[in-house]
Design a protein around this motif. Structure first.
Motif, PDB file in Angstrom:
ATOM      1  N   ILE A  99      34.852  95.029 -16.969  1.00 13.93           N
ATOM      2  CA  ILE A  99      34.723  96.490 -17.017  1.00 13.93           C
ATOM      3  C   ILE A  99      34.379  97.036 -15.635  1.00 13.93           C
ATOM      4  O   ILE A  99      34.926  98.054 -15.192  1.00 13.93           O
ATOM      5  CB  ILE A  99      33.647  96.903 -18.042  1.00 13.93           C
ATOM      6  N   LEU A 100      33.483  96.356 -14.939  1.00 13.55           N
ATOM      7  CA  LEU A 100      33.124  96.786 -13.590  1.00 13.55           C
ATOM      8  C   LEU A 100      34.321  96.753 -12.647  1.00 13.55           C
ATOM      9  O   LEU A 100      34.438  97.589 -11.741  1.00 13.55           O
ATOM     10  CB  LEU A 100      32.023  95.884 -13.022  1.00 13.55           C
ATOM     11  N   ALA A 101      35.210  95.798 -12.859  1.00 15.06           N
ATOM     12  CA  ALA A 101      36.362  95.637 -11.975  1.00 15.06           C
ATOM     13  C   ALA A 101      37.448  96.675 -12.232  1.00 15.06           C
ATOM     14  O   ALA A 101      38.371  96.803 -11.421  1.00 15.06           O
ATOM     15  CB  ALA A 101      36.933  94.228 -12.125  1.00 15.06           C
ATOM     16  N   ASP A 102      37.370  97.402 -13.335  1.00 20.62           N
ATOM     17  CA  ASP A 102      38.370  98.408 -13.684  1.00 20.62           C
ATOM     18  C   ASP A 102      37.773  99.797 -13.405  1.00 20.62           C
ATOM     19  O   ASP A 102      36.916 100.256 -14.147  1.00 20.62           O
ATOM     20  CB  ASP A 102      38.737  98.280 -15.166  1.00 20.62           C
ATOM     21  N   ASN A 148      22.037  91.121 -11.850  1.00 18.30           N
ATOM     22  CA  ASN A 148      23.499  91.191 -11.881  1.00 18.30           C
ATOM     23  C   ASN A 148      23.937  91.694 -13.259  1.00 18.30           C
ATOM     24  O   ASN A 148      23.155  91.737 -14.201  1.00 18.30           O
ATOM     25  CB  ASN A 148      24.156  89.859 -11.498  1.00 18.30           C
ATOM     26  N   ILE A 149      25.198  92.051 -13.370  1.00 17.11           N
ATOM     27  CA  ILE A 149      25.645  92.754 -14.572  1.00 17.11           C
ATOM     28  C   ILE A 149      25.470  91.914 -15.835  1.00 17.11           C
ATOM     29  O   ILE A 149      25.103  92.431 -16.898  1.00 17.11           O
ATOM     30  CB  ILE A 149      27.114  93.223 -14.421  1.00 17.11           C
ATOM     31  N   LYS A 274      27.058  97.239 -23.715  1.00 19.09           N
ATOM     32  CA  LYS A 274      27.861  97.086 -22.493  1.00 19.09           C
ATOM     33  C   LYS A 274      27.837  98.369 -21.671  1.00 19.09           C
ATOM     34  O   LYS A 274      27.701  98.337 -20.441  1.00 19.09           O
ATOM     35  CB  LYS A 274      29.296  96.723 -22.856  1.00 19.09           C
ATOM     36  N   GLU A 275      27.965  99.496 -22.338  1.00 24.90           N
ATOM     37  CA  GLU A 275      27.946 100.779 -21.624  1.00 24.90           C
ATOM     38  C   GLU A 275      26.590 101.006 -20.960  1.00 24.90           C
ATOM     39  O   GLU A 275      26.522 101.484 -19.815  1.00 24.90           O
ATOM     40  CB  GLU A 275      28.269 101.913 -22.599  1.00 24.90           C
ATOM     41  N   LEU A 276      25.511 100.667 -21.652  1.00 25.97           N
ATOM     42  CA  LEU A 276      24.179 100.796 -21.059  1.00 25.97           C
ATOM     43  C   LEU A 276      24.033  99.880 -19.844  1.00 25.97           C
ATOM     44  O   LEU A 276      23.462 100.281 -18.825  1.00 25.97           O
ATOM     45  CB  LEU A 276      23.107 100.468 -22.098  1.00 25.97           C
ATOM     46  N   ALA A 277      24.535  98.665 -19.952  1.00 27.66           N
ATOM     47  CA  ALA A 277      24.449  97.722 -18.838  1.00 27.66           C
ATOM     48  C   ALA A 277      25.205  98.244 -17.622  1.00 27.66           C
ATOM     49  O   ALA A 277      24.712  98.162 -16.486  1.00 27.66           O
ATOM     50  CB  ALA A 277      24.988  96.360 -19.263  1.00 27.66           C
ATOM     51  N   ILE A 278      26.394  98.788 -17.842  1.00 27.42           N
ATOM     52  CA  ILE A 278      27.182  99.345 -16.744  1.00 27.42           C
ATOM     53  C   ILE A 278      26.443 100.515 -16.103  1.00 27.42           C
ATOM     54  O   ILE A 278      26.385 100.649 -14.873  1.00 27.42           O
ATOM     55  CB  ILE A 278      28.566  99.804 -17.247  1.00 27.42           C
ATOM     56  N   PHE A 279      25.850 101.369 -16.921  1.00 27.81           N
ATOM     57  CA  PHE A 279      25.119 102.522 -16.390  1.00 27.81           C
ATOM     58  C   PHE A 279      23.905 102.078 -15.579  1.00 27.81           C
ATOM     59  O   PHE A 279      23.683 102.559 -14.460  1.00 27.81           O
ATOM     60  CB  PHE A 279      24.671 103.445 -17.517  1.00 27.81           C
ATOM     61  N   HIS A 281      23.356  99.264 -14.128  1.00 29.57           N
ATOM     62  CA  HIS A 281      23.832  98.607 -12.915  1.00 29.57           C
ATOM     63  C   HIS A 281      24.270  99.640 -11.875  1.00 29.57           C
ATOM     64  O   HIS A 281      24.115  99.417 -10.661  1.00 29.57           O
ATOM     65  CB  HIS A 281      24.995  97.666 -13.257  1.00 29.57           C
ATOM     66  N   SER A 282      24.775 100.784 -12.322  1.00 26.61           N
ATOM     67  CA  SER A 282      25.283 101.805 -11.411  1.00 26.61           C
ATOM     68  C   SER A 282      24.180 102.608 -10.732  1.00 26.61           C
ATOM     69  O   SER A 282      24.450 103.362  -9.799  1.00 26.61           O
ATOM     70  CB  SER A 282      26.197 102.783 -12.183  1.00 26.61           C
ATOM     71  N   LEU A 283      22.938 102.460 -11.190  1.00 24.53           N
ATOM     72  CA  LEU A 283      21.854 103.268 -10.649  1.00 24.53           C
ATOM     73  C   LEU A 283      21.556 102.941  -9.189  1.00 24.53           C
ATOM     74  O   LEU A 283      20.865 103.703  -8.523  1.00 24.53           O
ATOM     75  CB  LEU A 283      20.583 103.082 -11.494  1.00 24.53           C
ATOM     76  N   GLY A 284      22.038 101.805  -8.712  1.00 25.65           N
ATOM     77  CA  GLY A 284      21.884 101.495  -7.296  1.00 25.65           C
ATOM     78  C   GLY A 284      21.142 100.207  -7.022  1.00 25.65           C
ATOM     79  O   GLY A 284      21.243  99.640  -5.924  1.00 25.65           O
ATOM     80  N   GLY A 285      20.355  99.733  -7.999  1.00 28.34           N
ATOM     81  CA  GLY A 285      19.593  98.517  -7.752  1.00 28.34           C
ATOM     82  C   GLY A 285      20.239  97.272  -8.294  1.00 28.34           C
ATOM     83  O   GLY A 285      19.700  96.168  -8.151  1.00 28.34           O
ATOM     84  N   GLY A 286      21.397  97.404  -8.946  1.00 28.45           N
ATOM     85  CA  GLY A 286      22.053  96.236  -9.533  1.00 28.45           C
ATOM     86  C   GLY A 286      22.505  95.251  -8.462  1.00 28.45           C
ATOM     87  O   GLY A 286      22.970  95.636  -7.388  1.00 28.45           O
ATOM     88  N   GLU A 287      22.332  93.972  -8.756  1.00 29.09           N
ATOM     89  CA  GLU A 287      22.729  92.942  -7.798  1.00 29.09           C
ATOM     90  C   GLU A 287      24.218  92.708  -7.848  1.00 29.09           C
ATOM     91  O   GLU A 287      24.808  92.729  -8.927  1.00 29.09           O
ATOM     92  CB  GLU A 287      21.978  91.651  -8.119  1.00 29.09           C
TER      93      GLU A 287
END
Length: 287
Positions: A99-102, A148-149, A274-279, A281-287
């Protein structure tokens, strides 16, 4: 029958009403105003016949036109659900890494995760995900269980110290008040505080370093950088989950606090996790 009274100045008949010597003139309303008023009455009656209006015991009159704003809203929601169904199916079928790659799917999942976060997560982590005492800040790059995601997904899905999930993260710092002497606790607290440059009693730091090596390094590491597999925090940065300072560290060593997080996988379903994890991760601190 009483005689009509005429105002001397205007020559207009009065209504007979008088307040403090002031008489009310019987001036009729303008015709255009009266016809407008009558038109509104006709309009109101026609509207109440054509559209739902009159309340009944369990419903209301449906109106001759059969219009319903509730049906409109229901249809709009159904159309929205249909429009996003392809994205939801894609999120369901793909891993969080895919999902991150798309880019297009990532954008959809981030927006959906943001909405889910506002409903389920801000009570603990704050509306800006900035955290609060005992609840981690999700904007920085300090992660107890990995950032990480896949690790974020695992944490959200299975929680932390959540008794109802067999795959939940489990770790528990012992209460060292039952293991160490009071002086040793003061020493190790001074050493840990010194890693952030906040030691109140620097003379205790050397002895505290040895106490740390003997009792704490197994989880937090010899360099005190923490261990994400065990949920042991990095003690060398200035980020404190509960409180900072030597006294607070000593209290945590004596009687540690252990937070818990629900397992959201069963509650919300895999797509929403999955949607929560993506969000997150997007906050800026995701590895």
């Amino acid at each position: 029958m009483s005689e009509k009274q005429i105002d001397e100045l205007s020559g207009v008949e009065t209504t007979g009403h008088e307040w403090d010597g002031i008489q009310e003139l019987n001036n009729p309303m303008p015709r255009w105003w009266l016809w407008t008023f009558y038109a509104t009455i006709v309009w109101a009656v026609a509207y109440s016949i054509a559209y739902p209006a009159w309340p009944m015991i369990s419903t209301a009159t449906t109106g001759l036109l059969g219009y319903s704003s509730r049906v409109d809203v229901k249809n709009e929601l159904a159309a929205a659900e249909e429009a996003k169904s392809a994205y939801v199916e894609a999120v369901s079928a793909k891993s969080v890494g895919d999902i991150l790659a798309d880019p297009e799917l990532r954008q959809f999942a981030t927006a959906a995760g943001s909405a889910a976060f506002k409903v389920n997560c801000i009570q603990c982590h704050g509306s800006g995900a900035q955290g609060s005492p005992g609840f981690p800040n999700l904007n920085d790059d300090e992660w107890l269980w990995g950032g990480n995601i896949d690790q974020i997904y695992q944490t959200i899905a299975h929680g932390v110290r959540f008794a109802g999930d067999e795959e939940t993260h489990v770790s528990e710092m012992p209460a060292f008040a039952e293991v160490l002497e009071p002086q040793q606790i003061n020493e190790v607290a001074a050493y840990v505080a010194s890693l952030e440059g906040q030691a109140d009693t620097p003379d205790l730091v050397p002895a505290g370093a040895q106490v740390f090596a003997d009792n704490c390094a197994a989880c937090h590491g010899e360099d005190a950088k923490g261990n994400k597999e065990m949920g042991a925090p990095d003690l060398t940065d200035a980020i404190a989950l509960y409180a900072s300072g030597q006294a607070a560290i000593a209290q945590q060593v004596r009687h540690p606090k252990h937070g818990a997080m629900p397992a959201w996988g069963e509650r919300l379903g895999d797509v929403k996790v999955k949607e929560l994890a993506i969000f997150v991760h997007s906050l800026g601190g995701g590895e």
